[in-house]
Write a protein that holds these residues in place. Structure first.
Motif, PDB file in Angstrom:
ATOM      1  N   UNK A 127     129.980 -34.000  57.483  1.00 32.63           N
ATOM      2  CA  UNK A 127     129.007 -34.367  58.514  1.00 32.63           C
ATOM      3  C   UNK A 127     128.231 -35.608  58.100  1.00 32.63           C
ATOM      4  N   UNK A 128     128.529 -36.746  58.741  1.00 31.37           N
ATOM      5  CA  UNK A 128     127.806 -37.980  58.479  1.00 31.37           C
ATOM      6  C   UNK A 128     126.654 -38.107  59.477  1.00 31.37           C
ATOM      7  N   UNK A 129     125.778 -39.071  59.254  1.00 33.86           N
ATOM      8  CA  UNK A 129     124.648 -39.279  60.159  1.00 33.86           C
ATOM      9  C   UNK A 129     125.130 -39.713  61.546  1.00 33.86           C
ATOM     10  N   UNK A 130     126.151 -40.571  61.599  1.00 30.66           N
ATOM     11  CA  UNK A 130     126.675 -41.013  62.883  1.00 30.66           C
ATOM     12  C   UNK A 130     127.284 -39.849  63.659  1.00 30.66           C
ATOM     13  N   UNK A 131     128.038 -39.001  62.970  1.00 31.75           N
ATOM     14  CA  UNK A 131     128.634 -37.846  63.634  1.00 31.75           C
ATOM     15  C   UNK A 131     127.546 -36.886  64.106  1.00 31.75           C
ATOM     16  N   UNK A 132     126.515 -36.702  63.288  1.00 25.44           N
ATOM     17  CA  UNK A 132     125.419 -35.816  63.675  1.00 25.44           C
ATOM     18  C   UNK A 132     124.756 -36.314  64.968  1.00 25.44           C
ATOM     19  N   UNK A 133     124.591 -37.629  65.110  1.00 27.78           N
ATOM     20  CA  UNK A 133     123.991 -38.185  66.319  1.00 27.78           C
ATOM     21  C   UNK A 133     124.854 -37.881  67.542  1.00 27.78           C
ATOM     22  N   UNK A 134     126.176 -38.001  67.381  1.00 28.05           N
ATOM     23  CA  UNK A 134     127.079 -37.712  68.496  1.00 28.05           C
ATOM     24  C   UNK A 134     127.046 -36.224  68.854  1.00 28.05           C
ATOM     25  N   UNK A 135     127.012 -35.360  67.847  1.00 31.44           N
ATOM     26  CA  UNK A 135     126.934 -33.925  68.106  1.00 31.44           C
ATOM     27  C   UNK A 135     125.628 -33.589  68.827  1.00 31.44           C
ATOM     28  N   UNK A 136     124.533 -34.192  68.378  1.00 27.42           N
ATOM     29  CA  UNK A 136     123.235 -33.945  69.023  1.00 27.42           C
ATOM     30  C   UNK A 136     123.246 -34.396  70.483  1.00 27.42           C
ATOM     31  N   UNK A 137     123.934 -35.515  70.768  1.00 26.74           N
ATOM     32  CA  UNK A 137     124.044 -35.993  72.145  1.00 26.74           C
ATOM     33  C   UNK A 137     124.786 -34.971  73.011  1.00 26.74           C
ATOM     34  N   UNK A 138     125.876 -34.445  72.471  1.00 25.12           N
ATOM     35  CA  UNK A 138     126.663 -33.451  73.198  1.00 25.12           C
ATOM     36  C   UNK A 138     125.848 -32.184  73.422  1.00 25.12           C
ATOM     37  N   UNK A 139     125.140 -31.730  72.394  1.00 26.36           N
ATOM     38  CA  UNK A 139     124.325 -30.519  72.522  1.00 26.36           C
ATOM     39  C   UNK A 139     123.239 -30.701  73.585  1.00 26.36           C
ATOM     40  N   UNK A 140     122.632 -31.883  73.612  1.00 25.85           N
ATOM     41  CA  UNK A 140     121.596 -32.157  74.607  1.00 25.85           C
ATOM     42  C   UNK A 140     122.197 -32.163  76.016  1.00 25.85           C
ATOM     43  N   UNK A 141     123.402 -32.703  76.149  1.00 30.11           N
ATOM     44  CA  UNK A 141     124.059 -32.741  77.452  1.00 30.11           C
ATOM     45  C   UNK A 141     124.412 -31.338  77.930  1.00 30.11           C
ATOM     46  N   UNK A 142     124.835 -30.487  77.018  1.00 30.47           N
ATOM     47  CA  UNK A 142     125.205 -29.119  77.387  1.00 30.47           C
ATOM     48  C   UNK A 142     123.977 -28.338  77.839  1.00 30.47           C
ATOM     49  N   UNK A 143     122.862 -28.522  77.136  1.00 29.83           N
ATOM     50  CA  UNK A 143     121.642 -27.813  77.519  1.00 29.83           C
ATOM     51  C   UNK A 143     121.289 -26.714  76.543  1.00 29.83           C
ATOM     52  N   UNK A 144     120.716 -25.646  77.040  1.00 29.02           N
ATOM     53  CA  UNK A 144     120.202 -24.570  76.205  1.00 29.02           C
ATOM     54  C   UNK A 144     121.324 -23.891  75.415  1.00 29.02           C
ATOM     55  N   UNK A 145     121.291 -24.040  74.104  1.00 28.24           N
ATOM     56  CA  UNK A 145     122.282 -23.414  73.231  1.00 28.24           C
ATOM     57  C   UNK A 145     121.639 -22.387  72.306  1.00 28.24           C
ATOM     58  N   UNK A 146     120.440 -21.969  72.611  1.00 27.60           N
ATOM     59  CA  UNK A 146     119.748 -20.984  71.786  1.00 27.60           C
ATOM     60  C   UNK A 146     120.540 -19.680  71.770  1.00 27.60           C
ATOM     61  N   UNK A 147     120.841 -19.211  70.589  1.00 25.49           N
ATOM     62  CA  UNK A 147     121.596 -17.970  70.448  1.00 25.49           C
ATOM     63  C   UNK A 147     123.095 -18.135  70.655  1.00 25.49           C
ATOM     64  N   UNK A 148     123.555 -19.354  70.907  1.00 34.81           N
ATOM     65  CA  UNK A 148     124.978 -19.599  71.134  1.00 34.81           C
ATOM     66  C   UNK A 148     125.706 -19.577  69.799  1.00 34.81           C
ATOM     67  N   UNK A 149     126.755 -18.757  69.686  1.00 31.94           N
ATOM     68  CA  UNK A 149     127.427 -18.579  68.405  1.00 31.94           C
ATOM     69  C   UNK A 149     128.885 -19.025  68.412  1.00 31.94           C
ATOM     70  N   UNK A 150     129.449 -19.276  69.595  1.00 30.61           N
ATOM     71  CA  UNK A 150     130.840 -19.684  69.664  1.00 30.61           C
ATOM     72  C   UNK A 150     131.039 -21.079  69.071  1.00 30.61           C
ATOM     73  N   UNK A 151     132.270 -21.338  68.651  1.00 30.07           N
ATOM     74  CA  UNK A 151     132.599 -22.657  68.121  1.00 30.07           C
ATOM     75  C   UNK A 151     132.838 -23.633  69.261  1.00 30.07           C
ATOM     76  N   UNK A 152     132.448 -24.881  69.052  1.00 35.72           N
ATOM     77  CA  UNK A 152     132.665 -25.937  70.032  1.00 35.72           C
ATOM     78  C   UNK A 152     133.454 -27.064  69.362  1.00 35.72           C
ATOM     79  N   UNK A 153     134.597 -27.394  69.939  1.00 36.93           N
ATOM     80  CA  UNK A 153     135.401 -28.515  69.461  1.00 36.93           C
ATOM     81  C   UNK A 153     135.087 -29.729  70.325  1.00 36.93           C
ATOM     82  N   UNK A 154     134.721 -30.818  69.677  1.00 34.30           N
ATOM     83  CA  UNK A 154     134.322 -32.049  70.373  1.00 34.30           C
ATOM     84  C   UNK A 154     135.284 -33.160  69.972  1.00 34.30           C
ATOM     85  N   UNK A 155     136.115 -33.576  70.906  1.00 28.25           N
ATOM     86  CA  UNK A 155     137.051 -34.668  70.638  1.00 28.25           C
ATOM     87  C   UNK A 155     136.543 -35.949  71.314  1.00 28.25           C
TER      88      UNK A 155
END
Length: 214
Positions: A127-155
């Protein structure tokens, strides 16, 4: 069903890691003498032993979680990355399972694109800083992920992120537009239950070291 085929191992790892997350009040399973000897080493020592079994320069920093599990007869360590981010034209190992008792290691690669050629040793995800920023962008776009435990593959693609989510009961995929975070081309399908029964007493459960008797 290429999503299911490529993520069978991910789903297994996810289930092993989180299916008992809400059962913290349950006692640890009755353990054999051999298992107790391993558990008495403590979690840190067991994780270190598991990492040595994997080999190479891998460390805990390659994963976002590490869980020790047991069914009373065996000890299993699950190393996991919930968010599996793949830049264009890459392949990684994201999750690894190590059976301490049988000295067996399980791992499966995830690629972007699906048919990405394997021409060299597959690296473990880092996990690099650039990848973390992209993951955070995706998480923000998805919305509320509180309590979400499933795996998410991001291509990653040129203009969008291709998202896949597989749980025990549902398979989902959709795209997220870069820049705007717009979600489109979504697909959802319910999955049939596993066509056989798993005996409850043989299932692996997370070991809660704080509950171990001295």
């Amino acid at each position: 069903m290429k999503i299911i085929t490529s993520l069978i191992f991910i789903l297994f790892m996810q289930t092993a890691s989180v299916c008992y997350a809400q059962q913290t009040e349950e006692k640890n399973p009755k353990m054999s003498k051999e298992v107790l000897e391993v558990i008495k080493m403590g979690k840190d020592a067991i994780l270190t032993l598991a990492l040595k079994s994997i080999g190479g320069t891998i460390s805990l920093e390659n994963f976002t979680s590490a869980t020790v599990l047991s069914n009373g007869e065996e000890v299993y360590v699950s190393f996991r990355n919930q968010y599996k981010y793949l830049p264009m034209n890459t392949i990684y190992y994201f999750d690894v399972g190590v059976n301490i008792t049988t000295q067996t290691t399980y791992k499966n690669s995830v690629a972007n694109p699906y048919n990405y050629p394997i021409e060299r040793t597959i690296p473990y995800f880092n996990l690099t800083e650039d990848i973390k920023k992209d993951i955070d962008f995706v998480k923000q776009a998805i919305g509320n992920l509180e309590g979400f435990e499933e795996d998410i593959v991001i291509r990653e693609n040129e203009d969008f992120y291709d998202i896949e989510v597989v749980s025990e009961s549902q398979e989902s995929s959709y795209k997220i537009k870069k820049g705007t975070g717009k979600i489109y081309d979504d697909f959802h399908a319910h999955l049939e239950p596993i066509p056989f029964d798993v005996d409850y007493i043989y299932e692996f459960k997370e070991v809660y070291f704080s509950e171990m008797e001295d």
